[in-house]
Design an enzyme around this catalytic site. Structure first.
Site, PDB file in Angstrom:
ATOM      1  N   PHE A   1      38.938 -30.057  63.603  1.00 18.79           N
ATOM      2  CA  PHE A   1      38.988 -31.098  62.567  1.00 18.79           C
ATOM      3  C   PHE A   1      39.769 -32.325  62.998  1.00 18.79           C
ATOM      4  O   PHE A   1      39.618 -33.410  62.431  1.00 18.79           O
ATOM      5  CB  PHE A   1      39.576 -30.525  61.266  1.00 18.79           C
ATOM      6  N   LYS A   2      40.591 -32.180  64.043  1.00 20.48           N
ATOM      7  CA  LYS A   2      41.412 -33.307  64.489  1.00 20.48           C
ATOM      8  C   LYS A   2      40.551 -34.487  64.934  1.00 20.48           C
ATOM      9  O   LYS A   2      40.977 -35.642  64.853  1.00 20.48           O
ATOM     10  CB  LYS A   2      42.296 -32.895  65.657  1.00 20.48           C
TER      11      LYS A   2
END
Ligand SMILES: Cc1ncc(COP(=O)(O)O)c(C=O)c1O
Ligand SMILES: N[C@@H](CCOP(=O)(O)O)C(=O)O
Length: 471
Positions: free
Chosen positions: A111-112
């Site tokens: 998700f980064k």
């Protein structure tokens, strides 16, 4: 919109300033002076927008003093154009209540990427703007990672002019895929450092460098961790994207968020502040459960970090919790500075009544041990044929245990691709997830990484010897 420090003793900055500063000079974290909000009608109008356009709508109130609406849309279009799924963050359904929000379709499979692809472009944009005397600035990024921020940040800035990145990870405590995604990037501006110690030790060194005048007088130190406000701002968008698909603003939605540094779930809190009807934010931890203890009984005390199969959440000091405590305590910077000074000297802090009661209105929490995590991986596989990673499994365990009313959809944030943690997934299901083709020949590439003791002076000397001094 300007940005103020949670500790009340640093200059307020505009969006560009807060993005380049990272951490405030008083050791606090920047937050918007007030929360922008949308009406129900404005939120309803966002339904069906492509992700890049939705991102522009959500982010514009935060950046309007530094970027035009048109330029912002160019940046969101470029950032999300690199994702492997047209929806950027697609939703999958498990059953009549449980949903999965897949946040791992970016270049480094976690998700980064959603925030760091954007942050890389923001750095480039702001650093290209000339100073009054015609010169331009450079940035020495110093970051700490338990595995995913590092690879996403390196992907976002590798080879970019005006930026050096020094990324600290705890030696031996990230997965092989995570390590290789960092150490096989051989661009000259990328410096990986494996330190003896935990992620918390690495994060403490990074924060110390922002307040080390021997370093800050020579280098423009910048942040890619979620101490940087721009990271969280970009993560707010996917809460809107998911909730709109499930009936918001006419129907509330709950989210379960695998949590370590409290950045991702704080972005959910911001979404709620902006008017998104969020029924509940479920904070899911592994056995490193400082946040679960803090939310359940007000005890924010850091124990020793226990290595787990969800290594990116092996965190006992959660940076962004300070942002929540500040907001819930009447935004009193002096009180926050005193509370954090107490925590920094004793590694323990009791939440005030206002903080406990304020948090209880929106947040609940749960902790999953190794068995519960493996059981959740198996449940997902049996329910849908979907392999989920250990971090996501912790979120799913908490989602199913939360007792949310059956009429409310519960969305678990799938924070990493299962192939980043193949051993744990295979142990739980008997199936080994494969790396997507877009990461290529990761295991055939050369690695480059320095190894340093868990000692601030050694790290600072390493950075000082290699970083580009201020122009
Ligand atoms: C895969 C994964 N899940 C969850 C988390 C926790 O997110 P946060 O630190 O924003 O709470 C991280 C790292 O931060 C992560 O890498
Ligand atoms: N889990 C993270 C830890 C750093 O968190 P951040 O969101 O503050 O950058 C990681 O993968 O590095």
């Amino acid at each position: 919109m300007d940005y103020i420090s949670t500790r009340g003793n640093a200059p307020a900055l505009n969006f560009e300033g807060a993005t380049l500063a990272g951490l405030a000079s008083d050791g606090g974290l920047y937050v918007p002076r007030s929360w922008p909000s949308f009406t129900k009608a404005e939120i309803a109008e966002m339904a069906g927008l492509p992700y890049a356009q939705l991102a522009q709508r959500i982010m514009l109130p935060f950046v309007a003093d530094s970027l035009s609406a048109e330029r912002l849309l160019e940046l969101t279009t470029a950032a999300y154009g690199r994702f492997a799924h047209a929806a950027v963050t697609p939703l999958k359904q498990f059953d009549s209540q449980q949903w999965l929000l897949e946040l791992f379709h970016g270049p480094t499979l976690a998700f980064k990427d959603v925030a760091l692809q954007m942050l890389g472009l923001l750095f480039e944009e702001f650093l290209s703007r000339p100073n009054a005397d015609g010169t331009t600035r450079n940035l020495t990024i110093v970051g700490a990672t338990s595995g995913d921020t590092g690879s996403a940040a390196i992907d976002a800035v590798a080879g970019r002019a005006g930026v050096d990145i020094f990324m600290l990870h705890p030696k031996g405590r990230v997965s092989d895929v995570q390590r290789r995604q960092m150490t096989t990037v051989l661009a000259p501006n990328v410096h990986n450092i494996a330190i003896d110690g935990s992620f918390d030790d690495a994060q403490a060194m990074v924060k110390r460098m922002f307040n080390d005048t021997a370093m800050t007088s020579r280098f423009n130190i910048g942040a890619v961790n979620s101490i940087n406000w721009a990271r969280l701002m970009a993560q707010v968008v996917y809460y809107f994207a998911a909730a709109l698909q499930l009936g918001a603003p006419h129907r509330p939605v709950a989210f379960s968020v695998p949590t370590g540094n409290f950045g991702d779930v704080f972005a959910g809190y911001v979404a709620a502040k902006m008017g998104l009807p969020i029924e509940r934010l479920i904070v899911a931890t592994n056995v490193n459960d400082i946040l679960h203890r803090a939310l359940a009984n007000g005890d924010y005390s850091a124990g020793t970090v226990t290595p787990t199969a969800a290594p990116s959440m092996d965190i006992q000091v959660s940076s962004n919790f300070e942002r929540l405590l500040f907001d819930l305590n009447g935004r009193d910077g002096v009180a926050m500075a005193a509370q954090m000074a107490g925590f920094e000297s004793t590694k323990a802090m009791a939440l005030t009544n206002a903080q406990r009661e304020g948090a209880a209105g929106l947040f609940s929490s749960a902790r999953a041990d190794a068995g519960e995590m493996a059981q959740a991986i198996r449940w997902a596989y049996d329910a849908s044929g979907e392999l989920i990673d250990p971090h996501t499994a912790i979120g799913l365990h908490a989602a199913r245990a939360a007792g949310i009313d059956a009429s409310v959809p519960v969305v678990t944030l799938a924070t990493a691709h299962p192939a980043k943690f193949p051993d744990a997934v295979e142990r739980a299901t008997g199936h080994r997830p494969l790396l997507p083709a877009r990461v290529g020949d990761l295991f055939d590439r050369e690695e480059r990484c320095a190894e340093l003791p868990g000692d601030y002076d050694a790290v600072a000397a390493y950075v000082a010897a290699r970083a580009t001094p201020k122009a």
